[in-house]
Design a protein around this motif. Structure first.
Motif, PDB file in Angstrom:
ATOM      1  N   LEU A  86      16.797 -13.920  -8.665  1.00 56.18           N
ATOM      2  CA  LEU A  86      16.443 -12.714  -9.419  1.00 56.18           C
ATOM      3  C   LEU A  86      16.134 -13.116 -10.857  1.00 56.18           C
ATOM      4  N   ASN A  87      15.270 -12.343 -11.466  1.00 57.97           N
ATOM      5  CA  ASN A  87      14.855 -12.663 -12.831  1.00 57.97           C
ATOM      6  C   ASN A  87      14.718 -11.366 -13.627  1.00 57.97           C
ATOM      7  N   LEU A  88      15.813 -10.625 -13.672  1.00 56.51           N
ATOM      8  CA  LEU A  88      15.765  -9.240 -14.155  1.00 56.51           C
ATOM      9  C   LEU A  88      15.173  -9.117 -15.559  1.00 56.51           C
ATOM     10  N   HIS A  89      15.576 -10.010 -16.442  1.00 58.24           N
ATOM     11  CA  HIS A  89      15.085  -9.885 -17.823  1.00 58.24           C
ATOM     12  C   HIS A  89      13.570 -10.085 -17.887  1.00 58.24           C
ATOM     13  N   ASN A  90      13.111 -11.206 -17.333  1.00 54.31           N
ATOM     14  CA  ASN A  90      11.680 -11.498 -17.444  1.00 54.31           C
ATOM     15  C   ASN A  90      10.806 -10.531 -16.654  1.00 54.31           C
ATOM     16  N   TRP A  91      11.346 -10.001 -15.576  1.00 57.74           N
ATOM     17  CA  TRP A  91      10.570  -9.022 -14.816  1.00 57.74           C
ATOM     18  C   TRP A  91      10.468  -7.677 -15.553  1.00 57.74           C
ATOM     19  N   GLY A  92      11.314  -7.489 -16.543  1.00 57.85           N
ATOM     20  CA  GLY A  92      11.280  -6.228 -17.288  1.00 57.85           C
ATOM     21  C   GLY A  92      11.932  -5.071 -16.543  1.00 57.85           C
ATOM     22  N   GLY A 106       4.845   4.608 -16.411  1.00 60.31           N
ATOM     23  CA  GLY A 106       5.770   5.151 -17.414  1.00 60.31           C
ATOM     24  C   GLY A 106       7.130   5.533 -16.867  1.00 60.31           C
ATOM     25  N   CYS A 107       7.531   4.969 -15.715  1.00 67.19           N
ATOM     26  CA  CYS A 107       8.852   5.295 -15.149  1.00 67.19           C
ATOM     27  C   CYS A 107       9.875   4.273 -15.632  1.00 67.19           C
ATOM     28  N   MET A 108      11.139   4.671 -15.599  1.00 64.68           N
ATOM     29  CA  MET A 108      12.220   3.710 -15.745  1.00 64.68           C
ATOM     30  C   MET A 108      12.411   3.041 -14.380  1.00 64.68           C
ATOM     31  N   VAL A 109      12.541   1.721 -14.377  1.00 66.49           N
ATOM     32  CA  VAL A 109      12.686   1.010 -13.101  1.00 66.49           C
ATOM     33  C   VAL A 109      14.126   0.505 -12.958  1.00 66.49           C
ATOM     34  N   GLY A 110      14.801   1.002 -11.920  1.00 66.47           N
ATOM     35  CA  GLY A 110      16.184   0.607 -11.672  1.00 66.47           C
ATOM     36  C   GLY A 110      16.318  -0.056 -10.306  1.00 66.47           C
ATOM     37  N   LEU A 111      17.269  -0.971 -10.187  1.00 68.46           N
ATOM     38  CA  LEU A 111      17.450  -1.684  -8.921  1.00 68.46           C
ATOM     39  C   LEU A 111      18.877  -1.554  -8.417  1.00 68.46           C
ATOM     40  N   ASP A 112      19.005  -1.420  -7.094  1.00 70.44           N
ATOM     41  CA  ASP A 112      20.296  -1.595  -6.443  1.00 70.44           C
ATOM     42  C   ASP A 112      20.263  -2.975  -5.795  1.00 70.44           C
ATOM     43  N   GLN A 126       0.828  -1.210   0.000  1.00 67.06           N
ATOM     44  CA  GLN A 126       0.000   0.000   0.000  1.00 67.06           C
ATOM     45  C   GLN A 126       0.863   1.259   0.000  1.00 67.06           C
ATOM     46  N   ASN A 127       1.958   1.235   0.776  1.00 64.09           N
ATOM     47  CA  ASN A 127       2.859   2.389   0.815  1.00 64.09           C
ATOM     48  C   ASN A 127       3.412   2.664  -0.591  1.00 64.09           C
ATOM     49  N   ILE A 128       3.758   1.586  -1.287  1.00 64.15           N
ATOM     50  CA  ILE A 128       4.334   1.739  -2.632  1.00 64.15           C
ATOM     51  C   ILE A 128       3.259   2.233  -3.606  1.00 64.15           C
ATOM     52  N   ASP A 129       2.082   1.577  -3.577  1.00 66.82           N
ATOM     53  CA  ASP A 129       0.983   1.972  -4.469  1.00 66.82           C
ATOM     54  C   ASP A 129       0.630   3.443  -4.278  1.00 66.82           C
ATOM     55  N   TYR A 130       0.545   3.851  -3.028  1.00 73.50           N
ATOM     56  CA  TYR A 130       0.150   5.219  -2.703  1.00 73.50           C
ATOM     57  C   TYR A 130       1.143   6.225  -3.290  1.00 73.50           C
ATOM     58  N   ILE A 138       6.830  -4.575  -8.577  1.00 72.60           N
ATOM     59  CA  ILE A 138       7.355  -3.212  -8.612  1.00 72.60           C
ATOM     60  C   ILE A 138       7.672  -2.801 -10.051  1.00 72.60           C
ATOM     61  N   ALA A 139       8.251  -3.734 -10.812  1.00 72.34           N
ATOM     62  CA  ALA A 139       8.562  -3.430 -12.219  1.00 72.34           C
ATOM     63  C   ALA A 139       7.280  -3.136 -12.994  1.00 72.34           C
ATOM     64  N   GLN A 140       6.247  -3.960 -12.723  1.00 78.30           N
ATOM     65  CA  GLN A 140       4.979  -3.755 -13.439  1.00 78.30           C
ATOM     66  C   GLN A 140       4.356  -2.406 -13.088  1.00 78.30           C
ATOM     67  N   LEU A 141       4.403  -2.092 -11.800  1.00 75.29           N
ATOM     68  CA  LEU A 141       3.819  -0.834 -11.333  1.00 75.29           C
ATOM     69  C   LEU A 141       4.571   0.357 -11.939  1.00 75.29           C
ATOM     70  N   GLY A 142       5.913   0.300 -11.893  1.00 74.77           N
ATOM     71  CA  GLY A 142       6.719   1.382 -12.465  1.00 74.77           C
ATOM     72  C   GLY A 142       6.407   1.580 -13.934  1.00 74.77           C
TER      73      GLY A 142
END
Ligand code: PLP
Length: 439
Positions: free
Chosen positions: A242-248, A226-232, A184-188, A218-222
């Motif tokens: 981790l499944n970076l490619h398939n998660w987009g 229309g945001c670029m989604v980056g991960l640390d 919810q915090n993220i969605d909001y 998170i990738a889907q939501l981003g």
């Protein structure tokens, strides 16, 4: 939701027992038990092995690291510059072997990965490509309690592009400070700022609370906003699948000295999704990012290498590459899902034992649902935290302290045991006892 979560936690706990014999029995049955011997376990001044629960900060040295480093030094001594292209392991190809193993750890194609620099540098280089603020879309979203370097990185990127930090930096906050961040915090936050956000940058596992984020959603939501989604992925790689490619995921960066055991300040990694390989993103060039066929033709025209390699600028340190390989070889003998299976029970056992202490001074702030925790269990200590931490170190339980009041304990599946988890909680029990605290 709350009830489900409790059930998951309870049903998990039912398989644990508060005894050394139970812990030792689990070690006997552990399919990964032989891996511990592949690492140098630190010792105290009496030469006794310590309990090392700090793999989240600096992973242990593989036994093979000296041999692999020696090999590079020996090549350098005997063949010098010839070693780049000749011999059994020409240096020019060292990254290829490493990338083969890394790609399965992060779930990427080889051409989506590059090995270079260190983490903070790579985040900057990637943000130069992916953070392209416009008057309508200029914000960067990060999570609360992000690692300080990441905060400095995004703030300086915002300023570098001429934008205002107060207006442009958005932080996803939990309901209460120090608590997990909910969906919810993220969605909001995305609902409120998503349409004005250029980059949504989040860690795979928060360094402080140990919370694992649901990166796929998170990738889907981003993307939805229309945001670029980056991960640390500093605390995620080698810790969770981790499944970076398939998660987009659009881009990611990580270091290799935490769960990856490649040595202090080791060479780092980055990921750029294939979706961006043809898109002529702006980037800073160096000769090592040019095509392998033309790299040594010494021309002024830059011919870009395909994929993530085009972000590499400089000659990679072969000593660093060898140290990284000594660790990757170990990961190559198992797989991240087997590690994750052990990790869930190991850290679950730790949480279970800490909770059996029933000590009001200790509060686990890492989510207990397996999906939302990795190796690390973070404990918030109400009183005398620093003194308690120092007692743990004095008793050869190597863990770490994060200001103002957090102790992080991270049993790792490659080299830690259930017996160590059991003993660590005995040590903790003594360290927090009222006598010790002078109450
Ligand atoms: C460990 C860590 C870093 C460290 O960055 P370096 O550039 O390797 O010093 C940065 N961010 C996060 C989230 C980390 O956990």
């Amino acid at each position: 939701m709350v009830i489900n979560l409790r059930l998951v936690v309870l049903s998990n706990y039912m398989k644990y027992q508060n005894s050394l014999s139970f812990a030792k029995g689990n070690d006997e049955k552990d399919p990964l038990k032989s891996f511990r011997s592949l690492f140098n376990i630190p010792t105290n001044s009496n030469g006794e092995q310590q309990i090392y629960f700090c793999g989240n900060s600096l992973g242990l040295a593989p036994v093979s690291v000296e041999e692999l480093l020696d090999e590079v030094v020996s090549q350098w001594k005997r063949k010098a510059v010839e070693s780049w292209f000749h011999g059994d392991n020409p240096w020019i190809d060292s990254h290829k072997n490493a990338k083969r193993i890394l790609s399965s750890l992060v779930g990427a194609h080889d051409d989506e990965i590059a090995i270079a620099n260190s983490l903070s540098v790579n985040l900057h280089l990637l943000l130069l490509s992916f953070y392209k603020p416009t008057t309508h879309r200029y914000k960067i979203i990060i999570e609360a309690d992000a690692f300080p370097s990441d905060v400095y990185i995004v703030k300086s990127q915002i300023r570098f592009h001429g934008y205002d930090v107060d207006e442009s930096l958005v932080i996803i906050r939990p309901d209460k400070k120090g608590y997990p961040i909910s969906k919810q915090n993220i969605d909001y936050t995305l609902e409120k700022h998503g349409n004005e956000t250029a980059v949504f940058l989040i860690s795979g596992v928060n360094y402080s609370t140990g919370q694992v984020f649901d990166l796929e959603s998170i990738a889907q939501l981003g993307k939805f906003y229309g945001c670029m989604v980056g991960l640390d992925l500093a605390h995620a790689i080698g810790n969770i699948p981790l499944n970076l490619h398939n998660w987009g995921i659009d881009f990611a960066a990580w270091c290799h000295y935490k769960y990856m055991n490649a040595g202090p300040g080791s060479i780092a990694g980055m990921f750029v999704h294939r979706d961006h390989h043809e898109s002529q993103l702006p980037k800073l060039h160096g000769w090592w990012g040019s095509k392998s066929e033309s790299k040594f033709l010494m021309r002024d025209e830059f011919e870009e290498e395909k994929g993530a390699e085009s972000w590499v600028m400089s000659t990679p340190s072969q000593l660093n590459m060898a140290a990284l390989y000594s660790s990757l070889e170990i990961f190559d003998k198992t797989d991240i899902n087997s590690l994750r299976t052990k990790s869930i029970t190991l850290s679950g056992y730790l949480a279970y034992l800490i909770n059996t202490l029933n000590n009001p001074n200790l509060k686990i702030i890492t989510p207990l649902e397996p999906k939302f925790r990795g190796c690390q269990i973070s404990i918030k200590i109400k009183y005398n935290g620093k003194a308690i931490f120092e007692r743990l170190i004095a008793a050869d339980l190597i863990c770490d302290w994060r200001e103002p009041n957090i102790i992080r304990l991270s049993p790792t599946p490659l080299y830690n045991t259930y017996a160590e988890v059991y003993k660590s909680v005995q040590v903790l029990k003594t360290a927090v006892s009222p006598q010790k605290m002078g109450l």
